[in-house]
Design a protein around this motif. Structure first.
Motif, PDB file in Angstrom:
ATOM      1  N   LYS A   1       0.828  -1.212   0.000  1.00 24.15           N
ATOM      2  CA  LYS A   1       0.000   0.000   0.000  1.00 24.15           C
ATOM      3  C   LYS A   1       0.860   1.258   0.000  1.00 24.15           C
ATOM      4  O   LYS A   1       0.574   2.213  -0.721  1.00 24.15           O
ATOM      5  CB  LYS A   1      -0.933   0.001   1.205  1.00 24.15           C
ATOM      6  N   SER A   2       1.914   1.271   0.786  1.00 22.99           N
ATOM      7  CA  SER A   2       2.750   2.468   0.838  1.00 22.99           C
ATOM      8  C   SER A   2       3.505   2.667  -0.473  1.00 22.99           C
ATOM      9  O   SER A   2       3.714   3.798  -0.903  1.00 22.99           O
ATOM     10  CB  SER A   2       3.707   2.407   2.017  1.00 22.99           C
ATOM     11  N   ALA A   3       3.897   1.595  -1.134  1.00 22.62           N
ATOM     12  CA  ALA A   3       4.553   1.718  -2.436  1.00 22.62           C
ATOM     13  C   ALA A   3       3.572   2.251  -3.468  1.00 22.62           C
ATOM     14  O   ALA A   3       3.938   3.074  -4.323  1.00 22.62           O
ATOM     15  CB  ALA A   3       5.112   0.372  -2.876  1.00 22.62           C
TER      16      ALA A   3
ATOM     17  N   VAL B   1       0.977   4.213  -2.857  1.00 23.74           N
ATOM     18  CA  VAL B   1       0.741   5.634  -2.548  1.00 23.74           C
ATOM     19  C   VAL B   1       1.926   6.473  -3.023  1.00 23.74           C
ATOM     20  O   VAL B   1       1.744   7.534  -3.616  1.00 23.74           O
ATOM     21  CB  VAL B   1       0.487   5.818  -1.034  1.00 23.74           C
ATOM     22  N   ALA B   2       3.146   6.000  -2.802  1.00 21.15           N
ATOM     23  CA  ALA B   2       4.335   6.741  -3.232  1.00 21.15           C
ATOM     24  C   ALA B   2       4.370   6.875  -4.750  1.00 21.15           C
ATOM     25  O   ALA B   2       4.711   7.926  -5.286  1.00 21.15           O
ATOM     26  CB  ALA B   2       5.591   6.050  -2.721  1.00 21.15           C
ATOM     27  N   ALA B   3       4.004   5.831  -5.452  1.00 25.51           N
ATOM     28  CA  ALA B   3       3.983   5.882  -6.913  1.00 25.51           C
ATOM     29  C   ALA B   3       2.907   6.847  -7.406  1.00 25.51           C
ATOM     30  O   ALA B   3       3.125   7.607  -8.346  1.00 25.51           O
ATOM     31  CB  ALA B   3       3.747   4.486  -7.483  1.00 25.51           C
TER      32      ALA B   3
ATOM     33  N   ILE C   1       1.731   9.460  -5.873  1.00 29.81           N
ATOM     34  CA  ILE C   1       2.148  10.835  -5.590  1.00 29.81           C
ATOM     35  C   ILE C   1       3.204  11.288  -6.588  1.00 29.81           C
ATOM     36  O   ILE C   1       3.152  12.412  -7.084  1.00 29.81           O
ATOM     37  CB  ILE C   1       2.677  10.951  -4.142  1.00 29.81           C
ATOM     38  N   SER C   2       4.146  10.426  -6.915  1.00 32.19           N
ATOM     39  CA  SER C   2       5.193  10.830  -7.849  1.00 32.19           C
ATOM     40  C   SER C   2       4.644  11.029  -9.252  1.00 32.19           C
ATOM     41  O   SER C   2       5.120  11.877  -9.993  1.00 32.19           O
ATOM     42  CB  SER C   2       6.324   9.808  -7.853  1.00 32.19           C
TER      43      SER C   2
ATOM     44  N   SER D   1       5.821  20.984  -2.306  1.00 33.54           N
ATOM     45  CA  SER D   1       7.260  20.816  -2.175  1.00 33.54           C
ATOM     46  C   SER D   1       8.011  22.140  -2.148  1.00 33.54           C
ATOM     47  O   SER D   1       9.151  22.187  -1.749  1.00 33.54           O
ATOM     48  CB  SER D   1       7.789  19.951  -3.318  1.00 33.54           C
TER      49      SER D   1
END
Length: 79
Positions: free
Chosen positions: A11-13, A15-17, A19-20, A28
């Motif tokens: 799940k965290s991977a 979400v990170a993908a 967002i990127s 930022s």
């Protein structure tokens, strides 16, 4: 279904993908300071010593010699 470490990593991977790919450029960039908007004041050179300028001080030893005091004066210590 129980929460486990493997599901958390997936799940965290994801979400990170997301967002990127989507980009969060607004989050930022640091906020601008008020001082960046103010015009810079002009300073006359060379800067002369006055009541508002900081003073460079060092304490000397009780057995200070004229040579040691001259070294302090050479690096700009007046007080």
């Amino acid at each position: 279904m129980k929460d486990n470490r493997r599901d958390f990593i997936k799940k965290s991977a994801a979400v990170a993908a997301a967002i990127s790919v989507a980009g969060i450029s607004g989050c930022s960039e640091p906020p601008k300071k008020e001082s960046e908007n103010k015009p810079k004041r002009k300073v006359q050179w060379p800067i002369t010593e006055g009541p508002d300028t900081p003073k460079l001080t060092l304490s000397s030893r009780p057995d200070a010699t004229p040579e040691s005091m001259q070294k302090l004066k050479q690096i700009g210590v007046d007080y």
